[in-house]
Design a protein around this motif. Structure first.
Motif, short mmCIF file in Angstrom:
data_model
loop_
_atom_site.label_atom_id
_atom_site.label_comp_id
_atom_site.label_asym_id
_atom_site.label_seq_id
_atom_site.Cartn_x
_atom_site.Cartn_y
_atom_site.Cartn_z
N LEU A 7 45.15 -11.99 16.47
CA LEU A 7 44.71 -11.36 15.22
C LEU A 7 44.52 -9.87 15.36
CD1 LEU A 7 42.04 -13.91 13.89
CD2 LEU A 7 44.44 -13.69 13.22
N ILE A 8 44.33 -9.37 16.60
CA ILE A 8 44.17 -7.93 16.79
C ILE A 8 45.17 -7.39 17.81
CG2 ILE A 8 41.74 -7.89 16.09
CD1 ILE A 8 40.99 -7.81 19.08
N LYS A 9 46.29 -8.06 17.97
CA LYS A 9 47.32 -7.56 18.87
C LYS A 9 48.18 -6.53 18.16
CE LYS A 9 46.43 -9.98 22.58
NZ LYS A 9 45.95 -9.31 23.81
N PHE A 10 48.43 -5.40 18.83
CA PHE A 10 49.28 -4.35 18.28
C PHE A 10 50.22 -3.84 19.37
CE2 PHE A 10 45.97 -4.48 15.15
CZ PHE A 10 46.60 -4.13 13.96
N ASP A 11 51.42 -3.51 18.98
CA ASP A 11 52.43 -3.00 19.90
C ASP A 11 51.97 -1.64 20.44
OD1 ASP A 11 54.66 -1.92 21.18
OD2 ASP A 11 56.07 -2.83 19.77
N ALA A 44 36.55 -5.30 13.21
CA ALA A 44 36.50 -4.72 11.87
C ALA A 44 35.94 -3.31 11.92
CB ALA A 44 35.65 -5.60 10.96
N MET A 45 34.88 -3.11 12.71
CA MET A 45 34.28 -1.79 12.82
C MET A 45 35.24 -0.80 13.47
SD MET A 45 31.48 -0.29 11.96
CE MET A 45 31.06 1.45 12.10
N ALA A 46 36.07 -1.29 14.38
CA ALA A 46 37.05 -0.41 15.02
C ALA A 46 38.03 0.15 13.99
CB ALA A 46 37.80 -1.17 16.11
N ILE A 47 38.40 -0.63 12.98
CA ILE A 47 39.29 -0.12 11.94
C ILE A 47 38.62 1.04 11.20
CG2 ILE A 47 40.37 -0.69 9.72
CD1 ILE A 47 40.89 -3.48 10.80
N LEU A 48 37.33 0.91 10.93
CA LEU A 48 36.62 1.97 10.22
C LEU A 48 36.40 3.21 11.08
CD1 LEU A 48 33.76 -0.10 8.48
CD2 LEU A 48 36.02 0.45 7.59
N THR A 76 49.27 3.92 18.95
CA THR A 76 48.60 4.62 20.04
C THR A 76 47.39 5.38 19.48
OG1 THR A 76 49.85 6.67 19.79
CG2 THR A 76 50.84 4.94 21.15
N ARG A 77 46.57 5.90 20.37
CA ARG A 77 45.40 6.68 19.94
C ARG A 77 45.82 7.94 19.20
NH1 ARG A 77 40.60 7.20 24.19
NH2 ARG A 77 39.44 7.36 22.24
N GLU A 78 47.01 8.42 19.49
CA GLU A 78 47.50 9.63 18.83
C GLU A 78 48.02 9.36 17.43
OE1 GLU A 78 48.37 8.78 22.03
OE2 GLU A 78 46.85 10.17 22.80
N THR A 79 48.34 8.09 17.13
CA THR A 79 48.92 7.77 15.82
C THR A 79 48.02 6.89 14.97
OG1 THR A 79 50.08 5.85 16.73
CG2 THR A 79 51.27 7.95 16.72
N THR A 80 46.79 6.65 15.44
CA THR A 80 45.85 5.86 14.64
C THR A 80 44.58 6.66 14.40
OG1 THR A 80 44.97 4.82 16.63
CG2 THR A 80 46.69 3.63 15.46
N ILE A 81 43.87 6.29 13.36
CA ILE A 81 42.66 7.01 13.00
C ILE A 81 41.72 6.02 12.31
CG2 ILE A 81 43.64 7.70 10.78
CD1 ILE A 81 42.03 10.26 10.89
N GLY A 82 40.43 6.17 12.54
CA GLY A 82 39.47 5.36 11.81
C GLY A 82 39.52 5.72 10.33
N GLN A 93 45.94 -0.88 20.96
CA GLN A 93 45.49 -1.64 22.13
C GLN A 93 44.48 -0.85 22.97
OE1 GLN A 93 46.71 -4.93 20.91
NE2 GLN A 93 45.83 -4.88 22.95
N GLU A 94 44.67 0.45 23.08
CA GLU A 94 43.74 1.24 23.88
C GLU A 94 42.35 1.23 23.26
OE1 GLU A 94 43.38 5.69 25.91
OE2 GLU A 94 45.09 5.17 24.65
N ASN A 95 42.26 1.40 21.94
CA ASN A 95 40.97 1.37 21.28
C ASN A 95 40.34 -0.02 21.31
OD1 ASN A 95 40.94 4.08 20.68
ND2 ASN A 95 41.67 3.83 18.58
N ILE A 96 41.17 -1.03 21.19
CA ILE A 96 40.65 -2.41 21.27
C ILE A 96 40.02 -2.65 22.64
CG2 ILE A 96 41.34 -4.83 21.33
CD1 ILE A 96 43.45 -4.05 19.16
N THR A 97 40.68 -2.19 23.69
CA THR A 97 40.15 -2.35 25.04
C THR A 97 38.82 -1.61 25.21
OG1 THR A 97 42.37 -2.59 25.95
CG2 THR A 97 40.62 -1.98 27.49
N LEU A 98 38.73 -0.42 24.59
CA LEU A 98 37.54 0.41 24.74
C LEU A 98 36.37 -0.07 23.90
CD1 LEU A 98 39.14 3.98 24.75
CD2 LEU A 98 37.95 2.89 26.66
#
Length: 564
Positions: free
Chosen positions: A447-451, A419-423, A456-462, A429-434
C-alpha cells in the motif's frame, strides 16, 4: 419535480449519438426505440461517448456549487441570487435552479443506453472495437451516480435505459439505494475494467479528449473511501499513482512561498490548479452560449464584465481563520546548503492579514476597491478574483487532491504514520524508511510501495508545504501523540487516527478551497464517525460566529440532502 416525473423527463431527454454542442462537432437526435439504434460502427461509438460528455456539461458547475456553497469556506454576498442564498442556508426547495435531479438521470440514461446497445463482440485485428469506450462509459455512469447520491442521499439505482413511460414509472417506484449501496454496487461493476485503457481521440478544438475520461482506479478509490473499504481504497489510489508505465508524481514545483525570511511583503505567485502538470481530468465547457453550456463559475466567484463586477460568492471568515491558523516554516540553510536554522513567519505586521499562516488562500485570491463608483453605479466598486476557474473546463480530478484522499484511506486503514508522511514529507521509499516505523511498514506492505527510481526526496514534497513553507522541519506540524503513553500500540494508533484525519480534512480545505469538495469531505467524515457535529459545527460558524439555528438544522443528517 416528483421522482416519477424526473425519471420520465429523463427518458424524453435521452440524447444518444449526439453531443449537444458545436465544440464536439456532432448532431443531436432524439432516440426513442432501441432497435433502431444499435451501436456497431466506430463513428457511432465516438459520437455516443461525446454525447455523454455533452450531457455532463449540464451538471458540471453543480459539482462545484453544491459542494462549496453548502460548506464553510464561502459565503453568499448581497449580490448573490436567491437560489444561492437558500442553498447556503439549507433552505433547499424543489424549485431551486440547482436542484435538477433530471440532469443527472439524463447522463445516466445515456450511459445505460450505450452499455445496452453497443456491440461488444465486434472486433478488428483481434481487439474488441469498443472495449475502451465501454469502460469509459461505465466510469461515467458510476461517477454520476456517486455525485447524485451524495446530493440526494438515497436514489433509484436504474441500470437499464428507460425507453418507455412505463419503464420510467416502474423505475421511479422501485427501491432507493443509499450511498454505501451505490458505492458497493459500482465497485463490483467497475473492478473488471480497472486496468482497461481509456479511449484516445484526436483533439477537439483546444481540448485533449483523453482528459475527459475518468480513470477507473481513481473512481474505485473514491467509491471504496465512501463505502468504508479503506484498505481497498488505498490500494486503488496507490496502484494509480504508482503505475509502472505512467507514474503520477506530486507536482513538486507547484508551491507558494515567502522568497526571503527577512522580507514578508509579497509571496511568490500562485500556482495554477488547472495546469497540465496538476490537472488529471475535467468536463469540457463551451466558450459561447450559442454553442451550448458555458460555465458560470467565474461569474459567481470573480468580478467580470458579464456580472458588472458583482461577484456572488466570497471567502468566508471560516476560510480565513483556517488559513491563518497554520504556521509557516522556512528551513534556513548556509551557503554550503546545510540547514542551520528553522525560521517561522511572523503572526502580525503584514501588509494584509491574509498573509498570516498558509499562503495558498492569499495567492489564489485578490480583492481590490476601485473607489470610482458611487452608490448609484451599475458596476461594483470592488473587484474579486479567485484563480481557480477556467470557463472552458470544470475539473473532476487533480493530482494533489488524489494524494490527500489516498492519505485519508491509509489513515483509516490503520496507517497514520504513512498518511502523515503524505502531508509532511511526501511519499517515496527514502521518506517511508525515515518516517514510518518498521511495524507500520510491515502492516502497509504494497500500500505504500513506490518506485525509488522515480519517486525520490528531490521529486516529492509534503502537501502542507505547498502553502506553509518547509513542513518537513516544522516542529508544530507533527504526528499527534497522546499526552501520556497508552497501554498498547493499538491504543496509540486509535488515538492518532481521528486526529490525523482532522489534519487531512483541514489540508483538503487549504488545498482544495472553492473547488467543490468541502461539503462532501465534511459529510464523509461525519457519516464515518456517526457525528453530525463534525459537519454542523464548521458550517454553522462559517461567518466567524456560530449560527445556532443553522447548527440545530444540520444536526439532523436528513437536512444535508436536497429534496427530490
Amino acid at each position: 419535480m416528483k421522482l416519477r416525473n424526473i425519471l420520465i423527463f429523463s427518458f424524453f431527454n435521452l440524447l444518444i449519438l449526439s453531443a449537444c454542442s458545436d465544440m464536439l462537432n456532432t448532431e443531436s437526435d432524439l432516440v426513442e426505440f432501441a432497435e433502431e439504434n444499435t451501436l456497431n460502427h466506430p463513428t457511432d461509438s465516438v459520437y455516443s461517448v461525446m454525447g455523454i460528455v455533452g450531457r455532463m456539461q449540464h451538471i458540471a458547475d453543480r459539482t462545484v456549487i453544491l459542494g462549496e456553497v453548502r460548506g464553510d469556506l464561502v459565503e453568499p454576498t448581497d449580490a448573490a441570487s436567491a437560489d444561492l442564498k437558500r442553498l447556503a442556508a439549507f433552505d433547499m426547495g424543489q424549485q431551486n435552479k440547482y436542484n435538477k435531479v433530471s440532469d443527472y438521470y439524463a447522463v445516466i440514461n445515456n450511459c445505460n443506453y450505450f452499455l445496452a446497445n453497443v456491440d461488444t463482440t465486434l472486433q478488428r485485428r483481434g481487439r474488441q472495437l469498443f472495449k475502451y469506450e465501454y469502460a469509459a462509459v461505465k466510469a461515467f455512469r458510476a461517477w454520476t451516480y456517486l455525485e447524485l447520491v451524495k446530493i440526494y442521499g438515497q436514489v433509484p439505482l436504474v441500470l437499464k435505459p428507460l425507453m418507455t413511460e412505463r419503464e420510467a414509472q416502474e423505475a421511479a417506484e422501485g427501491p432507493l439505494s443509499t450511498i454505501q449501496e451505490v458505492c458497493n454496487y459500482f465497485i463490483t461493476d467497475l473492478t473488471p475494467y480497472a486496468l482497461t485503457d481509456l479511449p484516445s481521440y484526436e483533439n477537439i478544438d483546444s481540448h485533449n479528449p483523453d482528459r475527459f475520461f475518468i480513470p477507473v482506479r481513481l473512481l474505485l478509490g473514491d467509491l471504496c473511501l465512501w463505502a468504508g473499504r479503506y484498505e481497498e481504497a488505498a490500494r486503488w489510489y496507490n496502484d494509480y499513482l504508482n503505475d509502472k508505465d505512467h507514474p503520477v508524481q506530486q507536482p513538486y514545483q507547484m508551491r507558494t512561498y515567502w522568497r526571503s525570511v527577512t522580507d514578508y511583503q509579497y509571496p511568490s505567485n500562485a500556482y495554477s490548479v488547472l495546469s497540465l502538470s496538476e490537472l488529471l481530468t475535467y468536463i469540457p465547457m463551451e466558450s459561447r452560449i450559442f454553442d451550448g453550456v458555458v460555465s458560470d463559475l467565474s461569474n459567481l466567484f470573480s468580478s467580470t464584465k458579464d456580472n458588472n463586477y458583482f461577484f456572488q460568492l466570497a471567502p468566508s471568515q471560516g476560510m480565513r481563520n483556517l488559513s491563518a491558523a497554520q504556521i509557516y516554516c522556512t528551513e534556513y540553510k548556509n551557503d554550503s546548503g546545510t540547514q542551520v536554522d528553522t525560521v517561522y513567519a511572523p503572526r502580525s505586521g503584514f501588509t494584509d492579514n491574509i498573509y498570516i499562516g498558509d499562503l495558498r488562500f492569499a495567492s489564489n485570491y485578490t480583492l481590490m476597491s476601485t473607489g470610482s463608483q458611487d452608490e448609484y453605479s451599475e458596476y461594483s466598486s470592488q473587484r474579486q478574483v479567485i484563480n481557480k476557474f477556467n470557463s472552458s473546463m470544470v475539473p473532476t480530478y487533480r493530482i494533489t487532491m488524489v494524494y490527500l484522499r489516498y492519505a485519508e484511506a491509509l489513515n483509516r486503514a490503520g496507517l497514520p504514520q504513512s498518511a502523515m508522511a503524505i502531508l509532511k514529507y511526501g511519499l517515496c521509499q527514502e521518506n517511508i524508511t525515515l518516517y514510518v516505523d518498521s511495524l507500520e511498514q510491515e502492516k502497509a506492505g504494497q500500500l505504500i510501495k513506490f518506485d525509488d527510481n522515480i519517486f525520490t526526496r528531490e521529486t516529492t514534497i509534503g502537501i502542507h508545504s505547498r502553502g506553509s513553507g518547509d513542513s518537513h522541519c516544522n516542529a508544530y506540524y507533527v504526528l499527534p501523540q497522546p499526552p501520556t503513553p497508552l497501554p498498547t500500540r493499538a491504543d496509540t494508533v486509535a488515538y492518532q487516527i481521528p486526529r490525523v484525519e482532522d489534519l487531512i480534512i483541514n489540508e483538503m480545505a487549504l488545498e482544495g478551497a472553492f473547488e467543490g469538495n468541502r461539503f462532501y469531505d465534511l459529510m464523509r467524515v461525519a457519516l464515518r464517525r456517526n457525528d453530525p457535529a463534525y459537519l454542523a459545527d464548521p458550517i454553522s460558524r462559517r461567518s466567524g460566529k456560530q449560527d445556532a439555528a443553522l447548527r440545530a438544522l444540520l444536526m439532523d443528517p436528513t437536512n444535508w440532502y436536497l429534496p427530490k
